[in-house]
Design a protein around this motif. Sequence first.
Motif, PDB file in Angstrom:
ATOM      1  N   ASN A   1      25.149  38.339 -15.333  1.00 45.03           N
ATOM      2  CA  ASN A   1      26.156  37.880 -14.721  1.00 45.03           C
ATOM      3  C   ASN A   1      27.288  39.012 -14.724  1.00 45.03           C
ATOM      4  N   VAL A   2      27.427  39.491 -15.957  1.00 50.36           N
ATOM      5  CA  VAL A   2      28.470  40.518 -15.889  1.00 50.36           C
ATOM      6  C   VAL A   2      28.098  41.959 -15.025  1.00 50.36           C
ATOM      7  N   LEU A   3      26.980  42.141 -14.935  1.00 50.64           N
ATOM      8  CA  LEU A   3      26.360  43.255 -14.190  1.00 50.64           C
ATOM      9  C   LEU A   3      26.586  42.986 -12.901  1.00 50.64           C
ATOM     10  N   LEU A   4      26.029  41.852 -12.414  1.00 53.84           N
ATOM     11  CA  LEU A   4      26.463  41.436 -11.101  1.00 53.84           C
ATOM     12  C   LEU A   4      27.774  41.442 -10.645  1.00 53.84           C
ATOM     13  N   LEU A   5      28.632  40.770 -11.433  1.00 51.63           N
ATOM     14  CA  LEU A   5      30.046  40.910 -10.983  1.00 51.63           C
ATOM     15  C   LEU A   5      30.705  42.395 -11.294  1.00 51.63           C
ATOM     16  N   GLN A   6      30.194  43.279 -11.966  1.00 50.51           N
ATOM     17  CA  GLN A   6      30.660  44.486 -12.034  1.00 50.51           C
ATOM     18  C   GLN A   6      31.877  44.435 -13.073  1.00 50.51           C
ATOM     19  N   CYS A   7      31.903  43.270 -13.938  1.00 47.77           N
ATOM     20  CA  CYS A   7      32.878  43.042 -15.119  1.00 47.77           C
ATOM     21  C   CYS A   7      33.324  44.287 -15.753  1.00 47.77           C
ATOM     22  N   HIS A   8      34.830  44.518 -15.896  1.00 49.16           N
ATOM     23  CA  HIS A   8      35.386  45.352 -16.736  1.00 49.16           C
ATOM     24  C   HIS A   8      35.176  45.184 -18.300  1.00 49.16           C
ATOM     25  N   PRO A   9      34.823  46.112 -19.061  1.00 45.79           N
ATOM     26  CA  PRO A   9      34.557  45.823 -20.669  1.00 45.79           C
ATOM     27  C   PRO A   9      35.685  44.751 -21.070  1.00 45.79           C
ATOM     28  N   LEU A  10      36.739  44.820 -20.949  1.00 45.54           N
ATOM     29  CA  LEU A  10      37.691  43.877 -21.301  1.00 45.54           C
ATOM     30  C   LEU A  10      37.205  42.379 -21.044  1.00 45.54           C
ATOM     31  N   THR A  11      37.065  42.295 -19.651  1.00 45.60           N
ATOM     32  CA  THR A  11      36.448  41.054 -19.231  1.00 45.60           C
ATOM     33  C   THR A  11      35.232  40.298 -19.812  1.00 45.60           C
ATOM     34  N   VAL A  12      34.480  41.450 -20.023  1.00 48.57           N
ATOM     35  CA  VAL A  12      33.025  41.164 -20.918  1.00 48.57           C
ATOM     36  C   VAL A  12      33.376  40.498 -22.098  1.00 48.57           C
ATOM     37  N   LEU A  13      34.391  41.194 -22.968  1.00 46.04           N
ATOM     38  CA  LEU A  13      34.382  40.812 -24.206  1.00 46.04           C
ATOM     39  C   LEU A  13      35.111  39.286 -24.400  1.00 46.04           C
ATOM     40  N   THR A  14      36.175  39.203 -23.273  1.00 43.78           N
ATOM     41  CA  THR A  14      37.021  37.780 -22.943  1.00 43.78           C
ATOM     42  C   THR A  14      36.076  36.747 -22.613  1.00 43.78           C
ATOM     43  N   PHE A  15      34.916  37.100 -21.922  1.00 47.83           N
ATOM     44  CA  PHE A  15      33.901  36.173 -21.637  1.00 47.83           C
ATOM     45  C   PHE A  15      33.241  35.552 -22.765  1.00 47.83           C
ATOM     46  N   HIS A  16      32.590  36.727 -23.405  1.00 52.18           N
ATOM     47  CA  HIS A  16      32.116  36.338 -24.586  1.00 52.18           C
ATOM     48  C   HIS A  16      32.551  35.464 -25.551  1.00 52.18           C
ATOM     49  N   VAL A  17      33.899  35.682 -25.727  1.00 50.87           N
ATOM     50  CA  VAL A  17      34.750  35.030 -26.680  1.00 50.87           C
ATOM     51  C   VAL A  17      34.906  33.570 -26.252  1.00 50.87           C
ATOM     52  N   VAL A  18      35.006  33.443 -24.993  1.00 51.23           N
ATOM     53  CA  VAL A  18      35.279  32.047 -24.254  1.00 51.23           C
ATOM     54  C   VAL A  18      33.910  31.280 -24.381  1.00 51.23           C
ATOM     55  N   ASN A  19      32.972  32.025 -23.961  1.00 51.90           N
ATOM     56  CA  ASN A  19      31.466  31.427 -24.085  1.00 51.90           C
ATOM     57  C   ASN A  19      30.938  30.955 -25.241  1.00 51.90           C
ATOM     58  N   ILE A  20      31.242  31.696 -26.172  1.00 50.87           N
ATOM     59  CA  ILE A  20      31.080  31.158 -28.029  1.00 50.87           C
ATOM     60  C   ILE A  20      31.752  30.138 -28.405  1.00 50.87           C
ATOM     61  N   TRP A  21      33.007  30.170 -27.942  1.00 48.20           N
ATOM     62  CA  TRP A  21      34.112  29.058 -28.433  1.00 48.20           C
ATOM     63  C   TRP A  21      33.520  27.629 -27.640  1.00 48.20           C
ATOM     64  N   LEU A  22      33.412  27.799 -26.454  1.00 46.34           N
ATOM     65  CA  LEU A  22      32.997  26.617 -25.633  1.00 46.34           C
ATOM     66  C   LEU A  22      31.758  26.039 -26.260  1.00 46.34           C
ATOM     67  N   SER A  23      30.698  26.922 -26.550  1.00 46.38           N
ATOM     68  CA  SER A  23      29.321  26.551 -27.172  1.00 46.38           C
ATOM     69  C   SER A  23      29.617  25.550 -28.509  1.00 46.38           C
TER      70      SER A  23
END
Length: 270
Positions: free
Chosen positions: A189-211
């Motif tokens: 997903n992060v490769l498909l959207l070409q996410c910035h590294p800061l966005t990748v870190l933010t997504f992982h933090v949010v994803n881990i918290w929600l799970s």
Amino acid sequence: MSSHNGSELHVLCSSGQLFLQPLWDRLRTWEALIQSPFFPVFFSITTYVGFCLPFVVLDVLCPWVPALRRYKIHPDFSPSAWLLLPCLGQTLYQHVVFVFPMTLLHWAASPALLPPEAPELLQLVRHVVLCLLLFDTEFFVWHVLHHKVPWLYRTFHKMHHQNSAPFALATQYMSVGELFSLGFFDMMNVLLLQCHPLTVLTFHVVNIWLSVEDHSGYDFPWSTHKLVPFGWYGGVEHHDLHHSQFTCNFAPYFTHWDKILGTLRSARAK
């Protein structure tokens, strides 16, 4: 008018980038650590354990603090050390033995420099939301298949359902196959959207918290599903019902796919 609107949008985007630039500049001072093959494993484990620890403390206190029981979905259940330690051990073992070698191969094959510019704030938020929606869709399909096909369930998903009453450290109590499937969805997903590294870190933090929150066993007034309107987000009771009944609420976060396919069940119905 269109020129005026375009200039306003440019100013807004520039302001969003300036808002995140100091944070990104600060993170880039740790560039050697962030780019090392050790960082993804270190970041994942510390974030996950850091989010789990408050709920572990609550589980320890719950038998002695009656006020906590009103927020606990299973008030008579508190995970013992014999449940907690194998879950933590499984997470550490899998990250060291399986995740780290894959991270090392990826680091050796495609080393990348961190960009000097921070992402725009609106772009970061948009990409994080899109990553969550994509992950929700991918895992929903994966999850339904693994509950409908007995071989897939026994081979890959059964381990995660050994705890019918979830608790925080049981979030990543899963088979290696399931762990790699979820990791593949994240990376794709992060490769498909070409996410910035800061966005990748933010997504992982949010994803881990929600799970972790979904498996915590606690339903607080500030829980995510009470902050998202219109019942769009399932939350901890939604996922707890899946662990107890197996045949409903397959999406990890949002409710639209379960509504469309008729597999949504409300915790109130229970």
